[in-house]
Scaffold this active site. Structure first.
Site, PDB file in Angstrom:
ATOM      1  N   SER A 147       0.837  -1.193   0.000  1.00 24.86           N
ATOM      2  CA  SER A 147       0.000   0.000   0.000  1.00 24.86           C
ATOM      3  C   SER A 147       0.883   1.258   0.000  1.00 24.86           C
ATOM      4  CB  SER A 147      -0.945  -0.035   1.205  1.00 24.86           C
ATOM      5  OG  SER A 147      -1.960   0.929   1.078  1.00 24.86           O
ATOM      6  N   GLU A 242      -9.726  -4.025  -5.715  1.00 19.97           N
ATOM      7  CA  GLU A 242      -9.331  -3.063  -4.691  1.00 19.97           C
ATOM      8  C   GLU A 242      -9.195  -1.658  -5.269  1.00 19.97           C
ATOM      9  OE1 GLU A 242      -5.518  -3.710  -2.907  1.00 19.97           O
ATOM     10  OE2 GLU A 242      -4.693  -4.600  -4.718  1.00 19.97           O
ATOM     11  N   HIS A 272      -8.254  -4.986  -0.191  1.00 20.59           N
ATOM     12  CA  HIS A 272      -6.952  -4.370   0.038  1.00 20.59           C
ATOM     13  C   HIS A 272      -6.370  -4.893   1.348  1.00 20.59           C
ATOM     14  CE1 HIS A 272      -3.845  -1.430  -0.565  1.00 20.59           C
ATOM     15  NE2 HIS A 272      -4.112  -0.801   0.565  1.00 20.59           N
TER      16      HIS A 272
END
Length: 325
Positions: A147, A242, A272
């Site tokens: 991320s 996602e 995610h």
């Protein structure tokens, strides 16, 4: 089709985040919730932990028993540049390091809004340069993150390249955040699902907190905006459902056009941060296994290149001048 375990996880996360639709908790409250959740995550068996201070910054060595001590995975945790910690990602990093047979170095980089850009990048550069001073060779280091941590790993590669510093062997981005502007088209794509919409709206705000007075389009803030030439091989993993999926595809295509070797692995229907739930979600274990296969490929390519170079440098055998009767 996602596994039953993932479907249960998604139902749990949807129920857990439902109150967010009614009220916006503070960043401090969200940080506390993640820390409480991390109490139930443990390192894999056979992986050891060494906590220390890296020039005043909290850091950890995660050392699998089967690891090659000369090779290091510099891992940067995710959390939108405002959340996450060594605690929240320790278990997943341990699982990845064990599969890769590498020691992993993780750092508690500074987070927004108290420490906006470039604080996190400065801390990451500090950790990488510290590894070099400890005697680790750049081609024995792989930089990874998930991320926002994945975006930070890519920004590190860009900063090193621009500074003409030695680059690591490769980079790994697990659903990396490469575009902090988060295009409106992405918001529309995920608007039909409450969990994804909440994620999209949250990280859009966090992007502004991290960038602060720096434009969201700055290359070291949003790596998708950068010139991507001369980067090392990259592994990018993402799920087609996602929030960051579109950005990852755009970054991968742009990197390939710049001549960067990119391995893009896409998964179907996963939330995610699915990598964090490796203990009970088979798709997470599959993704970590594929990341380990990528690192093994990097080492195999290095060894093959070394053998070729050695053969080119080896002196040719002189013919035996003694006559045979």
């Amino acid at each position: 089709m996602p596994s039953p375990q993932h479907l249960l996880l998604k139902q749990f996360l949807t129920a857990a985040t439902a109150p967010l639709a009614r009220r916006r908790p503070s960043i401090a409250a969200m940080r506390l919730s993640l820390e409480i959740g991390s109490l139930f995550q443990f390192l894999p068996w056979g992986v050891h932990l060494d906590c220390f201070s890296l020039e005043g910054m909290a850091a950890e060595w995660i050392k699998p028993e089967n690891a090659n001590p000369r090779r290091v995975l510099l891992y940067l945790h995710g959390g939108g540049y405002v959340l996450g910690s060594l605690n929240t990602h320790r278990s997943a990093v341990g699982a990845l390091a064990q599969r890769c047979a590498m020691h992993a170095l993780t750092i508690e980089y500074r987070k927004a809004p108290d420490f906006p850009f470039p604080a996190a990048l400065d801390d990451t550069l500090l950790a990488y340069r510290w590894l070099l001073r400890q005697g680790y060779r750049p081609h024995d280091i792989i930089v990874a993150g998930d991320s926002a941590g994945g975006g930070l790993a890519l920004a590190l590669l860009l900063a090193l390249r621009d500074n003409r510093e030695p680059l690591p062997a490769a980079g790994i981005g697990l659903s990396p955040w490469t575009d902090l502007e988060l295009p409106t088209a992405t918001i529309r794509r995920v608007a039909h699902e409450e969990l994804q919409l909440l994620e999209a709206l949250a990280i859009r705000g966090w992007g502004g907190l991290y960038a602060d007075t720096t434009p969201l389009t700055a290359p070291l803030v949003s790596p998708v905006q950068a010139d991507l030439h001369e980067l090392p091989p990259l592994l990018l993993q993402t799920s087609d459902s996602e929030v960051l999926y579109d950005d990852v595809l755009t970054f991968a295509a742009k990197a390939r056009c710049a001549g960067v070797p990119v391995t893009l692995q896409t998964f179907e229907g996963l939330v995610h941060w699915w990598h964090l739930f490796w203990r009970f979600v088979p798709e997470a274990r599959q993704a970590l296994d594929q990341a380990a296969a990528f690192t093994n490929g990097i080492w195999a390519a290095q060894q093959a290149a070394a053998r070729v170079l050695h053969s080119l440098r080896a002196p040719a055998r002189r013919p035996d001048s003694r006559a045979r009767v």
